[in-house]
Structure formats: C-alpha cells, structure tokens
Design a protein around this motif. Sequence first.
Motif, short mmCIF file in Angstrom:
data_model
loop_
_atom_site.label_atom_id
_atom_site.label_comp_id
_atom_site.label_asym_id
_atom_site.label_seq_id
_atom_site.Cartn_x
_atom_site.Cartn_y
_atom_site.Cartn_z
N ASN A 102 35.73 88.33 -1.74
CA ASN A 102 35.01 88.90 -2.91
C ASN A 102 35.71 88.72 -4.24
OD1 ASN A 102 32.99 89.96 -1.39
ND2 ASN A 102 33.68 92.08 -1.15
N ILE A 103 37.06 88.68 -4.04
CA ILE A 103 37.84 88.35 -5.27
C ILE A 103 37.57 86.91 -5.54
CG2 ILE A 103 40.16 88.44 -6.25
CD1 ILE A 103 41.05 90.82 -4.84
N TYR A 104 37.86 86.15 -4.78
CA TYR A 104 37.78 84.67 -4.90
C TYR A 104 36.29 84.18 -5.47
CZ TYR A 104 41.94 83.35 -2.01
OH TYR A 104 43.12 83.12 -1.75
N ASN A 105 35.14 85.06 -5.05
CA ASN A 105 33.80 84.66 -5.69
C ASN A 105 33.89 85.22 -6.90
OD1 ASN A 105 32.98 83.91 -3.14
ND2 ASN A 105 32.27 85.71 -2.23
N SER A 106 34.30 86.32 -7.10
CA SER A 106 34.16 86.85 -8.56
C SER A 106 35.08 85.72 -9.50
CB SER A 106 34.99 88.26 -8.68
OG SER A 106 35.08 88.88 -10.18
N LEU A 107 36.19 85.44 -9.16
CA LEU A 107 36.92 84.66 -10.05
C LEU A 107 36.41 83.29 -10.26
CD1 LEU A 107 40.97 85.26 -8.77
CD2 LEU A 107 39.72 86.02 -10.81
N GLY B 41 34.69 81.77 -13.79
CA GLY B 41 35.30 80.44 -14.12
C GLY B 41 36.81 80.14 -14.08
N TYR B 42 37.69 80.83 -13.54
CA TYR B 42 38.82 80.87 -12.95
C TYR B 42 39.25 79.97 -12.02
CZ TYR B 42 39.47 84.56 -16.45
OH TYR B 42 39.37 85.26 -17.57
N LEU B 43 38.40 80.01 -11.00
CA LEU B 43 38.55 78.95 -9.92
C LEU B 43 37.28 78.21 -9.70
CD1 LEU B 43 39.70 81.59 -7.02
CD2 LEU B 43 40.91 79.95 -8.29
N GLU B 44 37.49 77.13 -8.89
CA GLU B 44 36.38 76.08 -8.62
C GLU B 44 36.43 75.48 -7.24
OE1 GLU B 44 35.90 72.76 -11.15
OE2 GLU B 44 37.91 72.23 -11.08
N SER B 45 35.36 75.12 -6.60
CA SER B 45 35.69 74.49 -5.25
C SER B 45 36.51 73.22 -5.61
CB SER B 45 34.32 74.60 -4.54
OG SER B 45 33.60 73.33 -5.37
N ASP C 299 41.16 66.41 9.61
CA ASP C 299 41.65 67.85 10.21
C ASP C 299 41.58 68.74 8.96
OD1 ASP C 299 41.92 66.44 12.38
OD2 ASP C 299 44.14 66.21 12.11
N ILE C 300 41.29 68.42 7.75
CA ILE C 300 41.44 69.19 6.58
C ILE C 300 40.13 69.82 6.20
CG2 ILE C 300 42.28 69.88 4.41
CD1 ILE C 300 44.21 67.60 4.76
N ASP C 301 39.84 71.21 6.12
CA ASP C 301 38.51 71.69 5.91
C ASP C 301 38.56 71.91 4.25
OD1 ASP C 301 36.30 72.93 5.26
OD2 ASP C 301 36.52 74.52 6.67
N TYR C 302 38.23 70.83 3.49
CA TYR C 302 38.40 70.65 2.04
C TYR C 302 37.18 71.91 1.41
CZ TYR C 302 41.17 66.61 1.99
OH TYR C 302 42.24 65.88 2.26
N SER C 303 36.17 72.24 2.30
CA SER C 303 35.24 73.13 1.73
C SER C 303 35.96 74.56 1.61
CB SER C 303 34.11 73.40 2.66
OG SER C 303 34.62 74.02 4.06
N LYS C 304 37.08 75.03 1.96
CA LYS C 304 37.81 76.06 1.94
C LYS C 304 38.75 76.18 0.80
CE LYS C 304 36.74 77.77 6.57
NZ LYS C 304 36.50 78.98 6.53
N ILE C 305 38.94 75.21 0.02
CA ILE C 305 40.18 74.88 -0.94
C ILE C 305 39.44 75.27 -2.09
CG2 ILE C 305 41.50 73.33 -2.02
CD1 ILE C 305 41.66 71.64 0.42
#
Length: 111
Positions: free
Chosen positions: A36-41, A45-49, A93-99
């Motif tokens: 939830n914190i990641y979604n809020s950030l 505009g503090y984080l992006e995929s 092997d890296i799941d970039y969708s979670k970065i």
Amino acid sequence: MNKIETAVLDFLKSGMVYSDGAIMKNLGINELELENIYNSLTKQGYLESYEDFLKRNPDYEKGEEEHSCGGCSSGGCSSSGCSSGGCSSKDDDIDYSKIKVLTEKAFIYSY
C-alpha cells in the motif's frame, strides 16, 4: 505523506539495497502495508515502475550493467577485458515488473 511513507522513502533514498523483508522488519510493517505504501508513493510521483522508467529513458537497456566488464561477477570476464560476447546475464530470470525506481521528485521535493 505520512510518517511511515516518509520512512520507507528514506530507506529507498539511502542508496543502500534493501529487500522488502528488511524494510518490513526495520519499520515493523507487513507485506500488505508495504504494498500500500509503494502504491501511494507511486501515485504521489515518488516511485515509478521500471517499465515506465525505460519508456522515459529509451537509451537505457535492461541489465546494461551486467553486460559491462565492471559489472561481471568473478570469472565472467577474461583477464584482458570483456570477452567479445560480453558477460553472460540472467536477465530472463529477473521479474522486472516488481522493480520500482525512485523518481527525481523523491530527491528534489521536501516531504
């Protein structure tokens, strides 16, 4: 932004590599709270995929550092430099969708 979001953002901005588990343990939160914190950030505009980061930076290549000689693990490069094929990488092997990537706003705006 609330105190816990600020604390998570400070962890991320420190430049150290933290796992989600380490953040949760240090801040006393669970996985759902962290998500939830990641979604809020992200909404603030503090984080992006990582995918959005790559769209804004088309010259940046996934795993670019793993393919350079400086980023190779021991034994990955020949003694005379990188081999002609570059270093092997396990990008598949890296799941970039979670970065998540910190945006410029995380560093220039006070919160």
